[in-house]
Each structure stands twice: as structure tokens, then as C-alpha cells.
Write a protein that holds these residues in place. Structure first.
Motif, PDB file in Angstrom:
ATOM      1  N   MET A   1      53.524  -2.085  72.733  1.00  0.00           N
ATOM      2  CA  MET A   1      52.699  -0.928  72.379  1.00  0.00           C
ATOM      3  C   MET A   1      52.776  -0.565  70.899  1.00  0.00           C
ATOM      4  O   MET A   1      51.976   0.244  70.437  1.00  0.00           O
ATOM      5  N   GLN A   2      53.750  -1.109  70.171  1.00  0.00           N
ATOM      6  CA  GLN A   2      53.966  -0.682  68.791  1.00  0.00           C
ATOM      7  C   GLN A   2      52.704  -0.719  67.922  1.00  0.00           C
ATOM      8  O   GLN A   2      52.408   0.260  67.221  1.00  0.00           O
ATOM      9  N   PRO A   3      51.916  -1.827  67.923  1.00  0.00           N
ATOM     10  CA  PRO A   3      50.700  -1.832  67.093  1.00  0.00           C
ATOM     11  C   PRO A   3      49.722  -0.716  67.456  1.00  0.00           C
ATOM     12  O   PRO A   3      49.184  -0.033  66.584  1.00  0.00           O
ATOM     13  N   ARG A   4      49.496  -0.530  68.765  1.00  0.00           N
ATOM     14  CA  ARG A   4      48.567   0.514  69.198  1.00  0.00           C
ATOM     15  C   ARG A   4      49.120   1.904  68.908  1.00  0.00           C
ATOM     16  O   ARG A   4      48.365   2.824  68.551  1.00  0.00           O
ATOM     17  N   MET A   5      50.421   2.079  69.052  1.00  0.00           N
ATOM     18  CA  MET A   5      51.034   3.367  68.738  1.00  0.00           C
ATOM     19  C   MET A   5      50.865   3.716  67.265  1.00  0.00           C
ATOM     20  O   MET A   5      50.560   4.861  66.907  1.00  0.00           O
ATOM     21  N   MET A   6      51.033   2.712  66.398  1.00  0.00           N
ATOM     22  CA  MET A   6      50.870   2.943  64.962  1.00  0.00           C
ATOM     23  C   MET A   6      49.430   3.300  64.622  1.00  0.00           C
ATOM     24  O   MET A   6      49.174   4.153  63.763  1.00  0.00           O
ATOM     25  N   GLU A   7      48.468   2.657  65.304  1.00  0.00           N
ATOM     26  CA  GLU A   7      47.060   2.983  65.085  1.00  0.00           C
ATOM     27  C   GLU A   7      46.768   4.431  65.467  1.00  0.00           C
ATOM     28  O   GLU A   7      46.076   5.156  64.742  1.00  0.00           O
ATOM     29  N   ILE A   8      47.293   4.838  66.632  1.00  0.00           N
ATOM     30  CA  ILE A   8      47.077   6.211  67.105  1.00  0.00           C
ATOM     31  C   ILE A   8      47.719   7.215  66.153  1.00  0.00           C
ATOM     32  O   ILE A   8      47.116   8.241  65.806  1.00  0.00           O
ATOM     33  N   GLN A   9      48.944   6.946  65.713  1.00  0.00           N
ATOM     34  CA  GLN A   9      49.642   7.856  64.809  1.00  0.00           C
ATOM     35  C   GLN A   9      48.928   7.978  63.473  1.00  0.00           C
ATOM     36  O   GLN A   9      48.887   9.059  62.875  1.00  0.00           O
ATOM     37  N   LYS A  10      48.375   6.871  62.996  1.00  0.00           N
ATOM     38  CA  LYS A  10      47.644   6.902  61.725  1.00  0.00           C
ATOM     39  C   LYS A  10      46.315   7.639  61.876  1.00  0.00           C
ATOM     40  O   LYS A  10      45.931   8.434  61.019  1.00  0.00           O
ATOM     41  N   LYS A  11      45.617   7.366  62.978  1.00  0.00           N
ATOM     42  CA  LYS A  11      44.293   7.956  63.194  1.00  0.00           C
ATOM     43  C   LYS A  11      44.361   9.466  63.396  1.00  0.00           C
ATOM     44  O   LYS A  11      43.503  10.218  62.918  1.00  0.00           O
ATOM     45  N   TYR A  12      45.408   9.922  64.114  1.00  0.00           N
ATOM     46  CA  TYR A  12      45.498  11.342  64.452  1.00  0.00           C
ATOM     47  C   TYR A  12      46.688  12.013  63.751  1.00  0.00           C
ATOM     48  O   TYR A  12      47.296  12.920  64.309  1.00  0.00           O
ATOM     49  N   GLN A  13      47.011  11.573  62.547  1.00  0.00           N
ATOM     50  CA  GLN A  13      48.167  12.127  61.856  1.00  0.00           C
ATOM     51  C   GLN A  13      48.016  13.610  61.532  1.00  0.00           C
ATOM     52  O   GLN A  13      49.012  14.319  61.361  1.00  0.00           O
ATOM     53  N   ASN A  14      46.791  14.080  61.464  1.00  0.00           N
ATOM     54  CA  ASN A  14      46.545  15.503  61.188  1.00  0.00           C
ATOM     55  C   ASN A  14      46.190  16.300  62.439  1.00  0.00           C
ATOM     56  O   ASN A  14      45.792  17.458  62.341  1.00  0.00           O
ATOM     57  N   ASN A  15      46.307  15.664  63.581  1.00  0.00           N
ATOM     58  CA  ASN A  15      45.987  16.334  64.847  1.00  0.00           C
ATOM     59  C   ASN A  15      47.067  15.958  65.870  1.00  0.00           C
ATOM     60  O   ASN A  15      46.916  15.021  66.651  1.00  0.00           O
ATOM     61  N   ARG A  16      48.189  16.682  65.828  1.00  0.00           N
ATOM     62  CA  ARG A  16      49.342  16.362  66.663  1.00  0.00           C
ATOM     63  C   ARG A  16      49.029  16.431  68.156  1.00  0.00           C
ATOM     64  O   ARG A  16      49.541  15.637  68.946  1.00  0.00           O
ATOM     65  N   GLU A  17      48.220  17.385  68.529  1.00  0.00           N
ATOM     66  CA  GLU A  17      47.893  17.551  69.946  1.00  0.00           C
ATOM     67  C   GLU A  17      47.118  16.342  70.472  1.00  0.00           C
ATOM     68  O   GLU A  17      47.411  15.808  71.545  1.00  0.00           O
TER      69      GLU A  17
END
Length: 363
Positions: free
Chosen positions: A57-73
Motif C-alpha cells: 500500500m505504500q505507493p498508494r498511501m503516499m499518493e493519498i497523503q500528497k493529494k490531500y495534504q491540506n485536507n486531513r479529514e
């Protein structure tokens, strides 16, 4: 000790049943230690699967964290969806350790109260035996952690006093109970300096924390290799995991110096079993191999999708269906520009993308 007693009740019954089959306390302790680890094998397998799933999951997790870095919820929502898809629990790796410590504490109660758990004598008989031991050893000579251990020591000093006080049958059970292993009293605690302890006994006790630390270090080395294969050895989470693995050998040594030898031997056997189990699981379910397979499959899928897009464009050009931007109406051009602007804004701020409509183009 009340918490230990609560946990010690079921563990005491397990030890007692083993002791009925193998009437040797040291062997009973070894069998108990191995049995506890065998029971937890399914949890270890689940932990290994979780390790592999987490790495996948690491690659997908990094994509999600980068995409929503300003929207924690939104980030948390997307990560939970990903966990559900992979059937992954972030706490699965902690479960074996969370179970291990209650067993450790419960075993302390079993070792400090051997007459209650292993011989199962009536409580009033135990109370009388303690009073007799206090008369023989004096209150100052009683074990400060366990009065029952003092009883087992005192019965060999003056067996007649126990025969007169609690009867020959109970006195015989106390005298015949062997609370030692490899010549060690399992109630003794390892110490840095021998003091008044016999040199031979001192060094045997000292081996328990030393071997616990060595085996725990070996286990940490195996775990660090798994981490490097699955997490790449980088990032804040990896650094935190590395720190914990380095501290584990020190914690094993510290625990072995704080608890009776019997508990230390349990901890030692458990860690040794875990090392063997981890090596076997790594052969059967090698994280590096599983991740390599997953990466290869993902790359093959991306390549197929790329080829499909190329073929689709080629067919469109051959059919003359490609659309020249100059032939588009001004309204369609405005719609495309608005859609592109909204996509950029959604990616930048982690917002949800909304398609452009005719209402948005008015005015």
C-alpha cells in the motif's frame, strides 16, 4: 498484585494441567512457554500478512497523503478506504506484543504463588503453612515477594513442624514439590552483583538476561531486514520502527533483571521461538518476494493500459474521429478551461473535483 492474580488464574490452570502430565516444574514451564507461542501462531501469520499488505500500500498511501495534504479529514477517509480494500489493520502488528505482556504479568503471579496454582492446596492450609514458615524463618527471613516460596524453603528446614501443623499428606506435597530448574530456584531474580549468592548460581542467573538480550538482538536484525525490504528503510515511520527494534534488546535485558528466573526463562524461550517462527514465515511468505510480485503486476497493468490508450488513439486517427480544437465552439473551449482549472485547484488543496456545467459558464 491483584491485576497479576486476575491474569494468573487461567494461566495457573494451564500450568497445573501440564504439571499433572509432566510432574516437573522446570519442564512444565518450558512446555507452557512453547504452548503459548503455538497458540499465537495465527496472530503471527496475520501480522506477516499485514506487513506485506502495508508494503504493497505504500505507493498508494503516499499518493493519498500528497493529494490531500491540506485536507486531513479527506486523507483519513481515503486511507480507511484503502485499508478496507486491503483488509489491513494498522494495529495488527501490535497484537502479538499486546498479548505477550499480560501473559508475562500473569506468569509472575503463578511463580510467586506456586502452592495456590500448582499444588492447589486449600487456602486455610496455605495460611497455616505460612504461619509455620514465619516461626521457622522469622518474619525478617521470609521472601519479601512471596510467602509461599518461603514455605517451600522452610519445609525442608523443619518438616516435622509442618507435619504437626497441617498433616503429613500436605507436608509431603510441599516437601516433594521441586521449584528448581537446572539447579536454579525459579523464584530467584538475576542481579548485577552476586552479593551473598553462590558464584555458580549467580552466573547461571546472569545468563538469563544475557541470552534474552542476544536473542532479542537477533530478532531485531531479522525485523530490520524485513523493514528494509518492505518500507525501503526511509521515512519517519521507518525511523520510529528502527528505534523500537533497537530498544527491544535493551528492554529484554531490563525485564529479565526485574522478574524471577522462571519468568525470565519464559521470556527467553518465547523470544527464541519467535526467531525460529519469523525465519520460517519469511521462507514461506517472504515479504520482499511478495512485494516484488505486486510491483511487477502493477507495472504490467500500467503497461497494458498505456498500450490500450495508444491503440485507441491510433484507431481514432485512422477513423478520422480526432477532434481539432479549432473546430470546437467557444462554449466547449470555456468548459474545458474551467474543468482544467478546477482539477488543478482540487489537486492543490485536496478538494473534491466537480464537473463544469452550463450554469457555471453563464455570465
Amino acid at each position: 498484585m491483584s491485576l497479576f492474580a486476575f491474569i494468573g488464574i487461567p494461566l495457573g490452570w494451564i500450568m497445573y494441567l501440564i504439571y499433572q502430565v509432566i510432574p516437573n516444574y522446570g519442564v512444565t514451564l518450558i512446555v507452557f512457554s512453547i504452548l503459548m507461542k503455538v497458540v499465537m501462531i495465527p496472530l503471527s501469520i496475520k501480522q506477516q500478512k499485514g506487513l506485506i499488505s502495508n508494503a504493497r500500500m505504500q505507493p498508494r498511501m503516499m499518493e493519498i497523503q500528497k493529494k490531500y495534504q491540506n485536507n486531513r479529514e479527506k486523507m483519513a477517509e481515503e486511507l480507511n478506504k484503502l485499508y478496507a480494500e486491503e483488509n489491513f489493520s494498522p494495529f495488527s502488528s501490535c497484537l502479538p506484543l499486546a498479548i505477550q505482556f499480560p501473559i508475562l504479568f500473569g506468569l509472575i503471579d503463578v511463580i510467586y504463588y506456586p502452592i495456590k496454582h500448582m499444588l492447589r492446596l486449600p487456602s486455610d492450609v496455605i495460611a497455616k503453612a505460612i504461619n509455620i514458615a514465619e516461626q521457622i524463618l522469622t518474619p525478617a527471613g521470609m521472601n519479601r515477594y512471596s510467602q509461599e516460596i518461603s514455605v517451600l524453603n522452610a519445609v525442608h528446614m523443619d518438616p516435622q513442624a509442618f507435619i504437626d501443623g497441617i498433616g503429613a499428606d500436605y507436608a509431603s506435597q510441599l516437601a516433594d514439590f521441586d521449584f528448581s530448574m537446572f539447579g536454579l530456584n525459579l523464584s530467584d531474580t538475576p542481579r548485577l552483583l552476586p552479593g551473598e549468592m553462590q558464584v555458580g548460581v549467580y552466573f547461571l542467573l546472569l545468563l538469563i538476561p544475557i541470552l534474552s538480550g542476544v536473542i532479542s538482538l537477533f530478532m531485531s536484525i531479522i525485523s530490520l531486514r524485513n523493514q528494509k525490504a518492505t518500507m525501503g528503510g526511509g521515512g519517519q515511520a521507518a525511523a520510529m520502527t528502527t528505534s523500537m527494534l533497537i530498544l527491544m534488546p535493551l528492554m529484554s535485558v531490563w525485564i529479565s533483571f526485574q522478574v524471577p528466573a522462571g519468568v525470565g526463562i519464559y521470556w527467553l524461550i518465547s523470544n527464541a521461538f519467535m526467531c525460529v517462527q519469523t525465519m520460517v514465515l519469511n521462507k514461506v511468505m517472504n515479504p520482499a518476494e511478495e512485494i516484488a510480485k505486486a510491483k511487477k503486476a502493477a507495472e504490467e497493468m500500467r503497461e497494458r493500459e498505456r498500450q490500450e490508450r495508444i491503440e485507441a488513439k491510433k484507431k481514432a486517427r485512422e477513423a478520422g474521429t480526432s477532434v481539432d480544437e479549432k473546430k470546437l465552439s467557444q462554449k466547449e473551449l470555456n468548459r474545458q478551461r474551467l474543468a482544467e482549472a478546477r482539477k488543478r485547484q482540487a489537486e492543490k488543496y485536496g478538494d473534491e473535483y466537480v464537473e463544469a456545467t452550463d450554469e457555471d459558464l453563464k455570465g
